[in-house]
Design an enzyme around this catalytic site. Structure first.
Site, mmCIF file in Angstrom:
data_model
loop_
_atom_site.group_PDB
_atom_site.id
_atom_site.type_symbol
_atom_site.label_atom_id
_atom_site.label_comp_id
_atom_site.label_asym_id
_atom_site.label_seq_id
_atom_site.Cartn_x
_atom_site.Cartn_y
_atom_site.Cartn_z
ATOM 1 N N SER A 297 0.856 -1.187 0.000
ATOM 2 C CA SER A 297 0.000 0.000 0.000
ATOM 3 C C SER A 297 0.890 1.235 0.000
ATOM 4 C CB SER A 297 -0.908 0.022 1.230
ATOM 5 O OG SER A 297 -1.551 1.280 1.356
ATOM 6 N N TYR B 223 -1.534 -0.984 10.528
ATOM 7 C CA TYR B 223 -1.718 -1.306 9.116
ATOM 8 C C TYR B 223 -0.591 -0.705 8.282
ATOM 9 C CZ TYR B 223 -3.720 -1.510 4.434
ATOM 10 O OH TYR B 223 -3.919 -1.746 3.101
#
Length: 264
Positions: free
Chosen positions: A143, A156
């Site tokens: 990401s 995350y």
């Protein structure tokens, strides 16, 4: 037998929806047989039936919860023993919302298991098997928050920074083996991960959201061009090249003792 078998089998985790399901479609179109892995057996079976009919490929489904170590170990063993597998897509993952100080630590432990430990074990098994065969591809879905950890949930973001670092290191380790490695760093992409993580995606500006199909198309284009890191939402690849160049300039300075003078 048909020609699609020449590509081998692509093992796709998180294959029942979103990015994983679209990758499965695109890889089948490229001539890969498929091993689709996810928790939703019904969705997997429906996808398998459609992909067999539309692309004439062999499709196997495997229901597995990759937050559970015993199920990860079974898949890891499959990677090590099945010489037909020529591509691993490490796509399964989960996001989280909220502040670290207020988080459900059991939830975060499951996130780390899936986003970090599972990715590592499967990448390790694939690296060993593919290097022995002298061919193969390992694609890890990260990401862009790996580059901007301040913008999102701490755990995350850290897990995706790990995926980026793992991919870069693994690529160096596999140099000369014939194995191709890629990390894909999507920006905000329209998938079910948001609602599953309790995040209201409608609050994100529409012009920041990429459709999953467009994301996968860009990622595969990057793979075809031999990119180690692909950022589908980045309009000018020269910006990433400049970032990497700056990192390489910085690297040798990190070990110079004279830098300690800054702190005296």
């Amino acid at each position: 037998m048909n020609s699609v078998q020449s590509q081998g089998t692509a093992l796709v985790t998180g294959a029942s929806s979103g990015i994983g399901a679209i990758y499965a479609e695109r890889l089948a179109a490229r001539g890969f047989d498929l091993l689709l892995v996810a928790r939703d057996q019904e969705r997997l079976e429906a996808a398998a039936t459609r992909l067999r009919a539309e692309h004439g490929v062999q499709v196997e489904v495997l229901k597995a919860d990759l937050t559970q170590k015993d199920e990860v170990l079974k898949l890891e063993q499959r990677l090590r023993s099945d010489s037909s597998i020529s591509l691993l897509l490490n796509n399964a993952g989960v996001a989280a919302d909220g502040l670290l100080a207020n988080s459900d630590m059991d939830q975060l432990e499951r996130l780390i298991q899936l986003n970090v430990t599972t990715v590592t074990r499967l990448a390790s098994a694939a690296a060993a098997s593919f290097a022995k065969a002298g061919r193969g591809m390992i694609i890890n879905i990260g990401s862009v928050v790996a580059l901007f950890p301040e913008r999102f949930n701490a755990t995350y973001s850290a897990s995706k920074a790990y995926v980026l670092s793992l991919t870069q290191s693994l690529n160096a380790e596999l140099e000369g083996t014939g194995v191709k490695v890629q990390a894909v760093l999507p920006g905000v992409t329209r998938t079910e991960i948001w609602e599953r993580s309790g995040i209201d995606a409608t609050q994100i500006p529409a012009d920041m959201v990429m459709e999953a199909g467009d994301m996968v198309n860009a990622a595969l284009s990057g793979l075809d061009q031999g990119e180690l890191i692909t950022i589908p939402s980045l309009p000018d690849a020269a910006d990433w090249d400049a970032f990497i160049a700056a990192r390489h300039v910085l690297a040798p300075n990190l070990s110079k003792n004279k830098a300690a003078a800054r702190y005296t």
